[in-house]
Design a protein around this motif. Structure first.
Motif, PDB file in Angstrom:
ATOM      1  N   ILE A  63       0.839  -1.204   0.000  1.00 13.92           N
ATOM      2  CA  ILE A  63       0.000   0.000   0.000  1.00 13.92           C
ATOM      3  C   ILE A  63       0.874   1.253   0.000  1.00 13.92           C
ATOM      4  O   ILE A  63       0.667   2.173  -0.793  1.00 13.92           O
ATOM      5  N   HIS A  98      -2.950   9.886   1.111  1.00 14.00           N
ATOM      6  CA  HIS A  98      -3.801   8.706   0.963  1.00 14.00           C
ATOM      7  C   HIS A  98      -3.078   7.467   1.497  1.00 14.00           C
ATOM      8  O   HIS A  98      -3.690   6.623   2.158  1.00 14.00           O
ATOM      9  N   GLY A  99      -1.786   7.362   1.222  1.00 16.19           N
ATOM     10  CA  GLY A  99      -1.017   6.222   1.722  1.00 16.19           C
ATOM     11  C   GLY A  99      -1.029   6.139   3.234  1.00 16.19           C
ATOM     12  O   GLY A  99      -1.184   5.052   3.805  1.00 16.19           O
ATOM     13  N   ALA A 138       2.784   6.590  -6.849  1.00  5.69           N
ATOM     14  CA  ALA A 138       1.779   7.472  -7.462  1.00  5.69           C
ATOM     15  C   ALA A 138       2.087   8.934  -7.159  1.00  5.69           C
ATOM     16  O   ALA A 138       1.968   9.798  -8.033  1.00  5.69           O
ATOM     17  N   GLY A 139       2.495   9.227  -5.931  1.00  6.14           N
ATOM     18  CA  GLY A 139       2.838  10.601  -5.569  1.00  6.14           C
ATOM     19  C   GLY A 139       4.042  11.121  -6.332  1.00  6.14           C
ATOM     20  O   GLY A 139       4.039  12.257  -6.820  1.00  6.14           O
ATOM     21  N   LEU A 160      -2.665   4.986  -8.134  1.00  7.72           N
ATOM     22  CA  LEU A 160      -3.477   5.433  -6.998  1.00  7.72           C
ATOM     23  C   LEU A 160      -4.742   4.591  -6.876  1.00  7.72           C
ATOM     24  O   LEU A 160      -5.136   4.200  -5.771  1.00  7.72           O
ATOM     25  N   THR A 164      -9.880   8.085   3.932  1.00 12.50           N
ATOM     26  CA  THR A 164      -9.224   7.505   2.765  1.00 12.50           C
ATOM     27  C   THR A 164     -10.034   7.779   1.503  1.00 12.50           C
ATOM     28  O   THR A 164      -9.473   8.155   0.471  1.00 12.50           O
ATOM     29  N   SER A 210      -1.722  11.718  -2.924  1.00 10.89           N
ATOM     30  CA  SER A 210      -1.389  10.289  -2.953  1.00 10.89           C
ATOM     31  C   SER A 210      -0.558   9.899  -1.733  1.00 10.89           C
ATOM     32  O   SER A 210      -0.771   8.831  -1.147  1.00 10.89           O
ATOM     33  N   ALA A 268      -3.770   1.190  -5.451  1.00 14.31           N
ATOM     34  CA  ALA A 268      -3.479   1.302  -4.010  1.00 14.31           C
ATOM     35  C   ALA A 268      -4.769   1.398  -3.207  1.00 14.31           C
ATOM     36  O   ALA A 268      -4.902   0.767  -2.148  1.00 14.31           O
ATOM     37  N   HIS A 269      -5.723   2.155  -3.714  1.00 15.46           N
ATOM     38  CA  HIS A 269      -7.003   2.312  -3.013  1.00 15.46           C
ATOM     39  C   HIS A 269      -7.757   0.986  -2.984  1.00 15.46           C
ATOM     40  O   HIS A 269      -8.323   0.613  -1.949  1.00 15.46           O
ATOM     41  N   PHE A 303      -8.803  10.106  -1.479  1.00 15.39           N
ATOM     42  CA  PHE A 303      -8.752   9.444  -2.784  1.00 15.39           C
ATOM     43  C   PHE A 303      -9.507  10.266  -3.822  1.00 15.39           C
ATOM     44  O   PHE A 303      -9.024  10.473  -4.932  1.00 15.39           O
ATOM     45  N   ASP A 338       1.288   4.027  -3.151  1.00 18.53           N
ATOM     46  CA  ASP A 338       0.949   5.442  -2.959  1.00 18.53           C
ATOM     47  C   ASP A 338       2.160   6.348  -3.124  1.00 18.53           C
ATOM     48  O   ASP A 338       2.049   7.444  -3.656  1.00 18.53           O
TER      49      ASP A 338
END
Length: 159
Positions: free
Chosen positions: A14, A144-145, A21-22, A63, A101, A141, A66-67, A105, A18
């Motif tokens: 996870i 979000h992680g 993605a970031g 992303l 989250t 992102s 990961a979600h 997201f 993230d």
């Protein structure tokens, strides 16, 4: 012991997704900034960046993955409001992490999509400025992680 190792693997997955993605969102913003553009107040004329488009699209996909991983493997099963009120403190915390989250997201995905779509090849025209959307999505992102990790840990502890 095997469940702890699996839990650590999922947490690492996870976080890694993230973080990637970031980083991709921030790199997409840097690529977008390399293109020539003319700015007048809120309006901007610029050439789209294919690299920014590709990096933004990759950030969006990662992303979303990961979600999905955090939500599908978290397994919090409390959905009704009556169940939430009667749930343990750990489950209530997991639900709070889940809500945050989803909010983060939505913000991250929305800003990444806006920034990425501004770099389509067919967008070589003037319009509203879409400056910094890709980097905001990248930062979202990362956030979000943190919340997805918190959700996964509290949801699995509650079960």
């Amino acid at each position: 012991m095997a469940s702890k190792a699996l839990g650590l693997l999922v947490c690492a997955l996870i976080l890694a997704l993230d973080i990637v993605a970031g980083i991709l969102g921030i790199k997409a913003e840097a690529e977008q900034d390399k293109e020539k553009h003319l700015r007048l107040w809120l309006f901007e004329c610029k050439e789209p960046s294919h690299e920014a488009f590709m990096l933004g699209a990759a950030a969006i996909g990662i992303l979303v993955i990961a979600h999905l991983v955090a939500n599908l493997l978290g397994g919090c099963s409390v959905c009704a409001t009556d169940e939430i009120k009667n749930a343990s403190t750990r489950k209530q915390i997991a639900i709070a992490f889940l809500a945050f989250t989803w909010i983060i997201f939505a913000v991250g995905l929305g800003t990444l999509v806006i920034g990425t779509m501004a770099n389509r090849k067919s967008r070589a025209s003037c319009g509203m400025s879409h400056h910094n959307f890709l980097s905001i999505g990248g930062i979202a992102s990362f956030v979000h992680g943190a919340f997805a990790l918190g959700y996964y840990v509290t949801a699995t502890m509650a079960t």
